[in-house]
Design a protein around this motif. Structure first.
Motif, mmCIF file in Angstrom:
data_model
loop_
_atom_site.group_PDB
_atom_site.id
_atom_site.type_symbol
_atom_site.label_atom_id
_atom_site.label_comp_id
_atom_site.label_asym_id
_atom_site.label_seq_id
_atom_site.Cartn_x
_atom_site.Cartn_y
_atom_site.Cartn_z
ATOM 1 N N ILE A 341 -47.635 8.719 93.612
ATOM 2 C CA ILE A 341 -46.730 7.803 93.036
ATOM 3 C C ILE A 341 -45.189 8.429 92.555
ATOM 4 O O ILE A 341 -44.284 7.905 93.073
ATOM 5 N N CYS A 342 -45.434 9.499 91.873
ATOM 6 C CA CYS A 342 -44.353 10.251 91.324
ATOM 7 C C CYS A 342 -43.490 10.874 92.530
ATOM 8 O O CYS A 342 -42.447 11.134 92.501
ATOM 9 N N ASN A 343 -44.128 11.261 93.529
ATOM 10 C CA ASN A 343 -43.503 11.787 94.738
ATOM 11 C C ASN A 343 -43.312 10.978 96.017
ATOM 12 O O ASN A 343 -42.809 11.564 97.060
ATOM 13 N N ALA A 344 -43.451 9.734 95.667
ATOM 14 C CA ALA A 344 -43.303 8.748 96.887
ATOM 15 C C ALA A 344 -41.674 8.601 97.217
ATOM 16 O O ALA A 344 -40.780 8.981 96.410
ATOM 17 N N VAL A 345 -41.884 8.587 98.618
ATOM 18 C CA VAL A 345 -40.334 8.437 99.131
ATOM 19 C C VAL A 345 -39.566 7.203 98.982
ATOM 20 O O VAL A 345 -38.282 7.103 99.169
ATOM 21 N N ASP A 346 -40.247 6.049 98.578
ATOM 22 C CA ASP A 346 -39.773 4.778 98.106
ATOM 23 C C ASP A 346 -40.545 4.124 97.183
ATOM 24 O O ASP A 346 -41.645 4.475 97.009
ATOM 25 N N THR A 347 -39.887 3.039 96.566
ATOM 26 C CA THR A 347 -40.717 2.428 95.770
ATOM 27 C C THR A 347 -42.015 1.581 96.452
ATOM 28 O O THR A 347 -42.838 1.442 95.543
ATOM 29 N N THR A 348 -41.875 1.215 97.484
ATOM 30 C CA THR A 348 -42.850 0.498 98.395
ATOM 31 C C THR A 348 -44.113 1.505 98.316
ATOM 32 O O THR A 348 -45.165 1.021 98.157
ATOM 33 N N SER A 349 -43.844 2.531 98.739
ATOM 34 C CA SER A 349 -45.016 3.488 98.752
ATOM 35 C C SER A 349 -45.534 3.805 97.370
ATOM 36 O O SER A 349 -46.738 3.872 97.187
ATOM 37 N N ALA A 350 -44.585 3.757 96.393
ATOM 38 C CA ALA A 350 -45.028 4.195 95.163
ATOM 39 C C ALA A 350 -45.855 3.109 94.771
ATOM 40 O O ALA A 350 -46.985 3.416 93.747
ATOM 41 N N ARG A 351 -45.479 1.860 94.866
ATOM 42 C CA ARG A 351 -46.280 0.647 94.396
ATOM 43 C C ARG A 351 -47.649 0.461 94.772
ATOM 44 O O ARG A 351 -48.657 0.120 94.252
ATOM 45 N N ASN A 352 -47.739 0.808 96.263
ATOM 46 C CA ASN A 352 -48.856 0.714 96.914
ATOM 47 C C ASN A 352 -49.990 1.643 96.365
ATOM 48 O O ASN A 352 -51.141 1.335 96.125
ATOM 49 N N SER A 353 -49.428 2.820 96.054
ATOM 50 C CA SER A 353 -50.252 3.928 95.263
ATOM 51 C C SER A 353 -50.898 3.394 93.951
ATOM 52 O O SER A 353 -51.778 3.423 93.613
ATOM 53 N N TYR A 354 -49.838 2.704 93.376
ATOM 54 C CA TYR A 354 -50.156 2.171 91.839
ATOM 55 C C TYR A 354 -50.963 1.073 92.089
ATOM 56 O O TYR A 354 -52.151 0.990 91.292
ATOM 57 N N ALA A 420 -37.067 -2.390 89.899
ATOM 58 C CA ALA A 420 -35.976 -1.701 89.720
ATOM 59 C C ALA A 420 -35.576 -0.862 90.644
ATOM 60 O O ALA A 420 -34.502 -0.179 90.520
ATOM 61 N N GLU A 421 -36.611 -0.195 91.361
ATOM 62 C CA GLU A 421 -36.564 0.928 92.327
ATOM 63 C C GLU A 421 -36.358 2.133 91.424
ATOM 64 O O GLU A 421 -35.472 3.129 91.935
ATOM 65 N N ILE A 422 -37.093 2.220 90.404
ATOM 66 C CA ILE A 422 -36.943 3.432 89.341
ATOM 67 C C ILE A 422 -38.322 4.139 89.489
ATOM 68 O O ILE A 422 -38.956 3.955 88.486
ATOM 69 N N ILE A 423 -38.390 5.117 90.482
ATOM 70 C CA ILE A 423 -39.770 5.602 90.501
ATOM 71 C C ILE A 423 -40.158 6.584 89.622
ATOM 72 O O ILE A 423 -41.192 6.595 88.921
ATOM 73 N N ASN A 424 -39.468 7.347 88.950
ATOM 74 C CA ASN A 424 -39.717 8.262 87.945
ATOM 75 C C ASN A 424 -39.838 7.735 86.549
ATOM 76 O O ASN A 424 -40.949 8.267 85.904
ATOM 77 N N THR A 425 -39.220 6.482 86.188
ATOM 78 C CA THR A 425 -39.766 5.518 85.361
ATOM 79 C C THR A 425 -41.328 5.272 85.291
ATOM 80 O O THR A 425 -42.123 5.146 84.638
ATOM 81 N N GLY A 426 -41.388 4.464 86.399
ATOM 82 C CA GLY A 426 -42.764 4.121 86.806
ATOM 83 C C GLY A 426 -43.634 5.414 86.855
ATOM 84 O O GLY A 426 -44.890 4.993 86.146
ATOM 85 N N CYS A 427 -43.416 6.336 87.362
ATOM 86 C CA CYS A 427 -44.319 7.555 87.246
ATOM 87 C C CYS A 427 -44.756 7.839 85.991
ATOM 88 O O CYS A 427 -45.887 8.308 85.454
ATOM 89 N N LEU A 428 -43.624 7.877 85.048
ATOM 90 C CA LEU A 428 -43.997 8.415 83.552
ATOM 91 C C LEU A 428 -44.654 7.204 83.010
ATOM 92 O O LEU A 428 -45.704 7.477 82.276
#
Length: 770
Positions: A341-354, A420-428
Motif C-alpha cells: 500500500i505504502c509503496n504503490a505507484v498509484d492509488t488504484t494499486s494501493a486500494r487494491n492491496s488494501y 483523494a489520491e493521498i497514498i501516504n495518509t492511507g498508508c498511515l
C-alpha cells in the motif's frame, strides 16, 4: 412510550406527493392496500398471519409506539418503522403498481401502463437515492437502500461498491419500460417476476443479517429481526407453510416488559435456505451465504474459528525478543501487504492491496468492516465509535461517521484518503487505525482465552505481538523514539521495550498451560498487563500526533491530512477520560482540516494533562526536539487543588470516575452488557495493596469486604432507613444501589419502558449518590 402524532399523521395522510385526482396527498397508508387481484392474494396472507404476527400493523405500531413497540426506545421504534415501511408497505405498493402496469398494458393503455411502471420504480428506489447510477450509499430510505446497506454489511457489492441486486432491479425496470412501450405484455410479466424474486432475495439477506446479530435487549438487531420476519413470512407460507411456522416460532416480541427473542438460528437459516431453493433465488446474489451454511456457522463470516498450531519453525518477533508459541508466519506477512500500500505507484494499486490482498486470512479493509462484529462487546472500540460518531441513521438507528457507519470509522478514513489520491495518509491510516485496534482486540481476546482456560485455544497474545511488528508499528516507535529523547534500551527504543517486555509477561500466563491461567488472581494480573500495553501503544500514537503538528507545514502538501488522521487516532482516548467539552475543542482545532501551528501549545498541554488518565507519564512521551512552541510536560497528581500524600495510589483510586464515564458512554450507545461488566468487574482501579481483591469496581465499593467496615454514621443511617421501611427488601445501601443499576441496564424491572436517556440519568445519579 410517547406516541409521535406528527409521524403518524404523515403516514396516514401524506405530506410530499400530491394526488391531483383527489386534491389530497398520496400517503403510505393509502397506497399500501393493493388494487390488483394478484397482490390482493398476497395482502390477504399478510392479514391472515398468526402466532402474534400482524405484518400490516407493524409500521403504524412502531410509529405510534404501541403494542409490541410500547416499551422500546424512540430510536428503536424509528429504526423498526423505517424497515417496516420499506419491506412491507412500500414492497406491497411496488408489486401492486407493477401488476397495474401489466393490466394497463393488456388493455393497450400505454400512457397509463407507463405511469404505473414509473411509479413502481419510484416506490422501490425513492427520491433520496439521487440521479447517479447505483444510487446513494447512505441517503435512501426504501428497498433500494436496504439492498445497498446489506451488500456493504456482507462485503458483497460489485466492483463499484453497488448492490448487485439493485443493478439487476434497475436493469429489469428499464427492460420492463421498453416492454410497456411496445405492448410486449408477456415479457413485462417476466420482468415483474424477476423484480419480485430479487426483492425477496433482499428479504432473505435482511432476515439473515438481523437474526445473526440479535442477542438480547442491548441489541437493536433483535427487534429488527422481528420486523424482517414479518416482512417475509407471507412469502415463506406461500412456498411452504412449515417454513413460516418455524420463523414465527423462533422470533418473538412481547411488551410490558419488552421481551425480544431470537432463538435456534440454525432452524431460521434452514427455513431461509429452503425458501431460496423453492423460489429459485440465485444463491450468488445473496451476501449472507445462507445457501451454503453448515449448522452453527455464521452467515456473515463463514471462516471457521482460528485453529492454532505450534510454532515449530523458530519464527521470532521483535528482533528475536519474543518467541511465539503458535505459528504466526502467515500473520507476519501483513508487513508486505502494508508495504504494498505504502509503496504503490498509484492509488488504484494501493486500494487494491488494501481491499483485496488477504494473504493473512483477511484484507486490511476487512479489519474495519468486521470490527463491528468481532469487537461489538469491547470497551475501547466502542469508545472510539462514541467519540467519532456525528449522526444517527434514522433508517436503522445506527451511529454514523462522515456519512458511513461509525463502526467502520477506520475504513471510512482510509477510503477517503485513497479517494483523494493521498497514498501516504492511507498508508498511515491502516497502521494507526486498522492494525492498532486489531491488536487491542487480540489483547482482549487473550484475556478471554485465559478466562475460558482451554489451553488449545491460547494464541491471541502471540498474534498481538506479531501484529505490532508486522503492522509496522514497532518500526514507527523505533523511528519516533529518538525525536523524543528516548534512548535505546537493550536493542530497542523505550516504548517498544515497555510493550515487548509486557507481551512476554502476558505470554507467561499461557505458557504454563496447566496452571497459570487457572491460578488465583491470574486474570486480574493479565488484565493489568494488557491495560499497560494499550497505554504504551497509545503513547506511540501521541508521539506521532505531536510530530505531525510540529512538522507542519513541511514539504508535504498532505501534512494537514496527517494532523487530522492522527487526531482521529488519539482524541477518542481523551473522550474516554470523560472530558467531552475538551475533546470537541481539540477536534475542532485538529481534526477539521483547519489546523494552525498556534494551536500546538494548547493541544499538547491538553494531551499532557491526560497522560495520567491514560496510564502514562511525561517520561513515557518524552520531549520532542526543536520547536520553541512545544510546552514543558510536568506530571501533576493533584486532585482539584488537593495534594495527596501518596499521589500515585490516590490517583489510582480516583480513576473510579473513569469507570463511571465509560458506563455513561456505553449506555448512550445502548451497550448495556459492557456498562454492566464495568460496574461489576471494574476497569480502571486496581488495588495493588490487596491483590486478593484485584480490580475494584463501583459495585464492590459499596461492599463491606472492600471498604473494610460499615460502622460509620452514614452507612448505619441508610441501613436503618432501608430496614425500617422495607425498601426493596434491601437492608443496606449497597444492595439497594445495585438493584437500581441492574434494573436500569435490564429489559425488565421498573425501568422497562424508560428511554436510553432516562436509564443513563438513573445510573449517573445512582453511581454518584451511593
Amino acid at each position: 412510550m410517547e406516541a409521535t402524532p406528527l409521524a403518524a399523521d404523515i403516514y396516514n395522510n401524506g405530506r410530499n406527493v400530491d394526488d391531483t385526482s383527489t386534491g389530497k396527498y398520496f400517503s403510505i397508508d393509502g397506497i399500501r392496500a393493493p388494487d390488483t387481484a394478484d397482490v390482493q392474494d398476497l395482502w390477504s396472507s399478510y392479514l391472515a398471519e398468526g402466532n402474534g404476527y400482524n405484518p400490516t400493523s407493524i409500521s403504524q405500531n412502531a410509529i405510534e409506539g404501541t403494542t409490541e413497540f410500547e416499551s422500546t426506545s424512540p430510536l428503536k421504534n424509528s429504526a423498526a418503522a423505517s424497515l417496516a415501511l420499506a419491506t412491507i408497505d412500500m414492497h406491497i405498493a411496488t408489486l401492486d403498481s407493477m401488476y397495474q402496469a401489466k393490466t394497463a398494458c393488456t388493455a393497450k393503455k400505454q400512457q397509463q401502463a407507463s405511469s404505473f411502471w414509473d411509479r413502481a420504480a419510484a416506490i422501490t428506489i425513492g427520491w433520496a437515492e439521487g440521479a447517479s447510477e447505483g444510487g446513494s450509499d447512505t441517503d435512501g430510505h426504501l428497498f433500494f437502500q436496504i439492498a445497498q446497506e446489506l451488500c456493504e454489511h456482507f462485503d458483497s457489492c460489485d466492483e463499484n461498491g453497488h448492490s448487485k441486486i439493485n443493478n439487476l432491479v434497475v436493469e429489469e425496470f428499464i427492460n420492463g419500460l421498453q416492454y410497456v412501450r411496445t405492448f410486449q405484455c408477456d415479457r413485462l410479466q417476466s420482468s415483474i417476476d424477476t423484480i419480485a424474486t430479487l426483492l425477496q432475495a433482499v428479504l432473505v439477506d435482511n432476515l439473515a443479517f438481523h437474526t445473526q446479530f440479535a442477542s438480547d435487549f442491548d441489541d437493536m438487531h433483535c427487534l429488527l429481526a422481528y420486523v424482517s420476519a414479518n416482512a417475509i413470512v407471507p412469502f415463506l407460507r406461500a412456498a411452504a407453510p412449515e417454513l413460516a411456522n418455524t420463523v414465527e416460532a423462533k422470533i418473538r416480541v412481547a411488551s410490558n416488559p419488552l421481551i425480544c427473542v431470537v432463538e435456534d438460528r440454525d432452524a431460521i437459516y434452514s427455513s431461509l435456505k429452503n425458501f431460496v431453493t423453492l423460489s429459485a433465488i440465485d444463491c450468488d446474489l445473496l451476501g449472507s451465504q445462507v445457501c451454503g451454511l453448515d449448522a452453527g456457522q455464521s452467515p456473515i463470516d463463514s471462516n471457521p474459528d482460528t485453529v492454532y498450531t505450534s510454532n515449530n519453525s523458530g519464527h521470532t518477533v521483535a528482533n528475536g525478543e519474543y518467541v511465539p508459541d503458535v505459528d504466526v508466519k502467515d500473520l507476519s506477512k501483513l508487513k508486505q501487504v502494508i508495504q504494498g500500500i505504502c509503496n504503490a505507484v498509484d492509488t488504484t494499486s494501493a486500494r487494491n492491496s488494501y481491499e483485496d490482498e488477504d494473504t493473512i486470512g483477511m484484507s486490511i479493509k476487512s479489519m474495519s468492516l468486521y470490527a463491528k462484529y468481532r469487537m461489538d462487546d469491547e470497551l475501547l472500540f466502542n469508545q472510539y465509535v462514541y467519540a467519532l460518531y456525528d449522526d444517527v441513521d434514522k433508517t436503522d438507528g445506527s451511529f454514523m461517521f462522515d456519512g458511513r457507519p461509525a463502526t467502520e470509522y477506520a475504513h471510512t478514513i482510509a477510503s477517503d484518503a485513497f479517494d483523494a489520491e493521498i497514498i501516504n495518509t492511507g498508508c498511515l491510516a491502516v497502521k494507526v487505525l486498522h492494525v492498532w485496534m486489531w491488536i487491542v482486540h487480540k489483547l482482549q481476546l487473550a484475556v478471554q482465552q485465559c478466562d475460558e482456560g482451554v489451553p488449545e485455544n491460547y494464541g491471541a497474545i502471540d498474534e498481538a505481538a506479531t501484529l505490532w511488528e508486522s503492522g509496522l508499528l514497532f518500526q514507527m516507535a523505533e523511528n519516533l523514539g529518538p525525536r523524543f529523547g528516548h534512548q535505546q534500551m537493550n536493542g530497542m527504543t523505550y516504548l517498544n521495550r515497555q510493550i515487548i517486555d509486557r507481551l512476554n509477561s502476558a505470554q507467561v500466563y499461557h505458557q504454563d498451560k496447566a496452571n497459570s491461567c487457572q491460578s488465583k488472581n491470574a486474570l486480574g494480573g493479565l488484565r493489568v498487563i494488557v491495560k499497560e500495553i494499550v497505554s504504551y501503544m497509545t503513547a506511540v500514537l501521541i508521539q506521532k500526533l505531536i510530530v505531525a503538528m510540529v512538522d507542519y507545514p513541511n514539504s508535504s502538501s498532505t501534512q494537514e491530512d496527517m494532523v487530522e488522521l492522527m487526531s482521529f487516532a488519539v482524541l477518542p482516548r481523551i473522550m474516554g477520560c470523560g472530558h467531552e467539552e475538551l475533546y470537541y475543542d481539540l477536534y475542532e482545532k485538529l481534526a477539521t482540516r483547519s489546523f494552525d501551528k498556534s494551536s500546538i501549545p494548547f493541544a499538547t498541554t491538553a494531551i499532557h494533562s491526560h497522560l495520567n488518565c491514560l496510564g502514562l507519564s511525561c517520561d513515557d512521551i518524552g520531549t520532542v526536539s526543536g520547536p520553541v512552541l512545544y510546552p514543558v510536560c510536568s506530571d501533576n497528581f493533584d486532585i482539584a487543588g488537593y495534594v495527596p500524600v501518596n499521589p500515585i495510589a490516590t490517583n489510582t483510586i480516583a480513576k473510579l470516575d473513569l469507570d463511571a464515564a465509560a458506563i455513561n458512554q456505553m449506555i448512550q450507545l445502548e451497550k448495556y452488557d459492557i456498562a454492566t461488566n464495568i460496574y461489576l468487574e471494574g476497569h480502571n482501579y486496581y488495588d495493588y495493596d490487596k491483590e486478593d481483591i484485584g480490580f475494584v469496581s463501583l459495585r464492590r465499593m459499596t461492599q463491606s469486604a472492600t471498604i473494610g467496615y460499615t460502622s460509620f454514621p452514614q452507612y448505619e443511617l441508610y441501613s436503618s432507613y432501608f430496614s425500617e421501611n422495607g425498601i426493596e427488601n434491601k437492608p443496606d445501601p449497597g444492595a439497594f444501589a445495585h438493584q437500581i443499576f441492574m434494573d436500569a441496564t435490564s429489559p425488565e424491572g421498573r425501568f422497562a419502558p424508560a428511554t436510553t436517556e432516562q436509564r443513563r440519568s438513573v445510573v449517573e445519579i445512582t453511581l454518584a449518590s451511593f
